[in-house]
Design an enzyme around this catalytic site. Structure first.
Site, PDB file in Angstrom:
ATOM      1  N   THR A 137      43.443  22.570  48.492  1.00  0.00           N
ATOM      2  CA  THR A 137      42.024  22.542  48.115  1.00  0.00           C
ATOM      3  C   THR A 137      41.574  21.139  47.741  1.00  0.00           C
ATOM      4  O   THR A 137      42.379  20.245  47.585  1.00  0.00           O
ATOM      5  CB  THR A 137      41.778  23.483  46.933  1.00  0.00           C
ATOM      6  OG1 THR A 137      42.626  23.101  45.841  1.00  0.00           O
ATOM      7  CG2 THR A 137      42.069  24.901  47.324  1.00  0.00           C
ATOM      8  N   THR A 168      60.149  16.977  52.417  1.00  0.00           N
ATOM      9  CA  THR A 168      58.940  16.249  52.805  1.00  0.00           C
ATOM     10  C   THR A 168      59.097  14.850  52.304  1.00  0.00           C
ATOM     11  O   THR A 168      58.643  14.495  51.243  1.00  0.00           O
ATOM     12  CB  THR A 168      57.658  16.847  52.262  1.00  0.00           C
ATOM     13  OG1 THR A 168      57.543  18.154  52.754  1.00  0.00           O
ATOM     14  CG2 THR A 168      56.450  16.090  52.796  1.00  0.00           C
ATOM     15  N   LYS A 222      58.041   8.085  50.935  1.00  0.00           N
ATOM     16  CA  LYS A 222      57.095   8.935  50.222  1.00  0.00           C
ATOM     17  C   LYS A 222      57.756  10.272  49.958  1.00  0.00           C
ATOM     18  O   LYS A 222      58.697  10.680  50.637  1.00  0.00           O
ATOM     19  CB  LYS A 222      55.795   9.124  51.007  1.00  0.00           C
ATOM     20  CG  LYS A 222      55.911   9.799  52.353  1.00  0.00           C
ATOM     21  CD  LYS A 222      55.987  11.311  52.371  1.00  0.00           C
ATOM     22  CE  LYS A 222      54.924  11.966  51.539  1.00  0.00           C
ATOM     23  NZ  LYS A 222      55.118  13.467  51.578  1.00  0.00           N
ATOM     24  N   ASN A 258      50.837  22.471  43.035  1.00  0.00           N
ATOM     25  CA  ASN A 258      51.139  23.219  44.247  1.00  0.00           C
ATOM     26  C   ASN A 258      50.237  24.427  44.433  1.00  0.00           C
ATOM     27  O   ASN A 258      50.062  24.917  45.545  1.00  0.00           O
ATOM     28  CB  ASN A 258      52.621  23.612  44.251  1.00  0.00           C
ATOM     29  CG  ASN A 258      53.497  22.422  44.557  1.00  0.00           C
ATOM     30  OD1 ASN A 258      53.624  22.018  45.704  1.00  0.00           O
ATOM     31  ND2 ASN A 258      54.078  21.823  43.528  1.00  0.00           N
ATOM     32  N   GLU A 315      56.697  15.964  41.546  1.00  0.00           N
ATOM     33  CA  GLU A 315      55.476  16.637  41.100  1.00  0.00           C
ATOM     34  C   GLU A 315      55.682  17.263  39.723  1.00  0.00           C
ATOM     35  O   GLU A 315      56.544  18.117  39.537  1.00  0.00           O
ATOM     36  CB  GLU A 315      55.071  17.698  42.120  1.00  0.00           C
ATOM     37  CG  GLU A 315      54.557  17.090  43.408  1.00  0.00           C
ATOM     38  CD  GLU A 315      54.319  18.111  44.496  1.00  0.00           C
ATOM     39  OE1 GLU A 315      53.621  17.765  45.459  1.00  0.00           O
ATOM     40  OE2 GLU A 315      54.830  19.244  44.392  1.00  0.00           O
ATOM     41  N   THR A 339      51.215  11.292  49.945  1.00  0.00           N
ATOM     42  CA  THR A 339      50.413  12.519  49.871  1.00  0.00           C
ATOM     43  C   THR A 339      50.138  12.792  48.395  1.00  0.00           C
ATOM     44  O   THR A 339      49.221  12.244  47.833  1.00  0.00           O
ATOM     45  CB  THR A 339      51.107  13.703  50.566  1.00  0.00           C
ATOM     46  OG1 THR A 339      52.445  13.846  50.064  1.00  0.00           O
ATOM     47  CG2 THR A 339      51.150  13.503  52.076  1.00  0.00           C
TER      48      THR A 339
END
Length: 464
Positions: A464, A231, A220, A459, A318, A191
């Site tokens: 979007t 996740t 992942k 995040n 991230e 992702t």
């Protein structure tokens, strides 16, 4: 104080930098940041009897270039086990796959089908029907009745199920066993990952020293990573012969020491699943007893393999710029050590200090001090007073270049810190925080990363 226009300009620059990191769905090879390419294998040794593929479906609106449907299959039915999220809002594929493995007694599994771009979580009865239909179509293509389903992506949205089902036959037709097939499959489950996480290696077992067994795994995860689990999707496949009865304990033991020992942001997802498949295609004596030498040997292989896979997730956190090992030693119990390490690892103040290269050991000490307190009050403090003793606590930074640790706190007393050396240690991509509790001999380890401006940008723009 900065003006509003100046602040807006700075934020715009940060947004631009974050976008340059290509935090999109399913990073392609040409979009992988230069600093991360070293973690992507260029070849591998893959287990016999497994075929995989990655297919472009367009699960996430607008995606026409990146694979987002992964298919992992075995030529013969497998023994299989899986561990799942403990989040109370469990996604439809989690419910379906758990029930499937229970019904089949961890045997007779044909493979795993995975979509990225939509989590199929908090989607009600319709979402469960979608997961079931994915499995049915995969089963139809494979000629069996045992396909595990996984999904990852945005929560609260229904899958574009017709688009997925229409592409399952294409995913089946693309199945293969080459390195490129495995890499495409690993890419399809990504992702916001910036690189696909794929590993493979060979090993032997005591009862069959001349037989080369192989294990491969893909995972992942880049955000919402915190046990149990987060996740995080993972599929590990081996051609070693392992009985269904012993597979769950092997996987649970490995996950506790790997995927359940990492954190990015402290959030636990609705979808996380790690599955282990064993088809026995390499031959040899079946591992059927937990007391056998082969069981112990494979357990050690799986533990190290899973730990290395889990570390790749942290390296792709991230907005992360650092890979941080939190090691707590000299504890009264492993439980205490893991709890302290976990608390330090998910502290936003610790993580932001690391990003800022600030040797603020007070934040580490603060997190250590409240790690075991579940509720306020003197009784709670008294309950843990023999587990964490300020006068016995030591904190150090340990560089990865083999030089001596930098002591920050010794027996509860602050050291005169060499700020220049501290800055040098904190500039490195990898570092270790070592906490000695001085109350026993047990230890525990967690792996985490820092928090940067990019984490907020990624995040804030996730949907979007």
């Amino acid at each position: 104080m900065a003006s509003k226009s100046t602040s807006t300009a700075v934020w715009g620059q940060l947004r631009h930098l974050a976008q340059q990191q290509t935090r999109c769905y399913s990073a392609t090879a040409d979009s992988i940041p230069a600093s991360k390419k070293k973690y992507v294998p260029t070849k591998g040794v893959y287990p016999k009897g497994f075929r995989v593929s990655g297919t472009i479906v367009g699960v996430k609106p607008g995606n026409t270039t990146k694979p987002d449907l992964a298919f992992v299959t075995s030529d013969t039915p497998c023994a299989a086990a899986a561990v799942f999220t403990k989040n109370r809002f469990q996604a439809a594929p989690v419910t379906f796959s758990r029930d499937l493995l229970k019904k089949k007694g961890n045997s007779g599994v044909n493979g795993v089908i995975i979509n990225s771009g939509c989590a199929n979580a908090v989607t009600g009865k319709g979402g469960l029907e979608d997961a079931e239909s994915m499995a049915r179509e995969a089963d139809r293509c494979l000629g069996g009745d045992g396909t595990i389903v996984m999904s990852t992506g945005v929560i609260g949205q229904r899958l574009p199920i017709k688009r997925i089902l229409d592409n399952v036959p294409a995913a089946h037709s693309r199945l293969g066993s080459s390195h490129d097939h495995w890499l495409s499959c690993a890419t399809a489950i990504c992702t916001t990952d910036t690189f696909p996480k794929l590993m493979s290696r060979s090993f032997t077992l005591p009862s069959s020293p001349s037989v080369e067994y192989r294990i491969a795994g893909m995972t992942k995860g880049a955000g919402m990573i915190h046990p149990n689990m987060a996740t995080l999707l993972g599929v590990i496949a081996t051609d070693a012969p392992i009985a269904p009865a012993v597979l769950p304990s092997l996987l649970k033991n490995a996950v506790d020491r790997s995927f359940n020992s990492i954190t990015i942001d402290g959030d636990t997802s609705t979808n996380d699943t790690v599955a282990l498949l064993a088809n026995g295609a390499a031959g040899g004596k079946e591992i059927a007893s937990e007391s056998s030498p082969d069981f112990a040997a494979f357990r050690d292989v799986l533990n190290v393999f899973s730990e290395d896979l889990a570390k790749l997730i942290v390296r792709d956190g991230e907005g992360a710029t650092k890979f941080v090992t939190i090691r707590v030693v000299e504890s009264d119990s492993e439980e205490t050590a893991k709890k302290v390490a976990s608390t330090i690892a998910r502290s936003p103040l610790v993580k932001t200090a690391l990003y800022g290269k600030d040797a603020n050991w007070g934040r580490i000490l603060c997190a250590t001090g409240y790690a075991l307190i579940s509720e306020p009050g003197s009784a709670a403090v008294a309950e843990v007073s023999d587990k964490i003793v300020p006068e016995k606590t030591n904190v150090s930074f340990v560089p990865t270049d083999g030089t001596a640790e930098l002591k920050l706190l010794v027996d509860g007393e602050p050291e005169q810190v060499d700020e220049v050396r501290a800055a040098e240690i904190l500039k490195a991509e990898d570092l270790e925080i070592l906490v000695r509790l001085g109350t026993g001999k047990a230890e525990g380890t967690y792996w985490t990363c820092d928090f940067s401006h990019e984490y907020v940008t990624i995040n804030g723009d996730y949907r979007t």
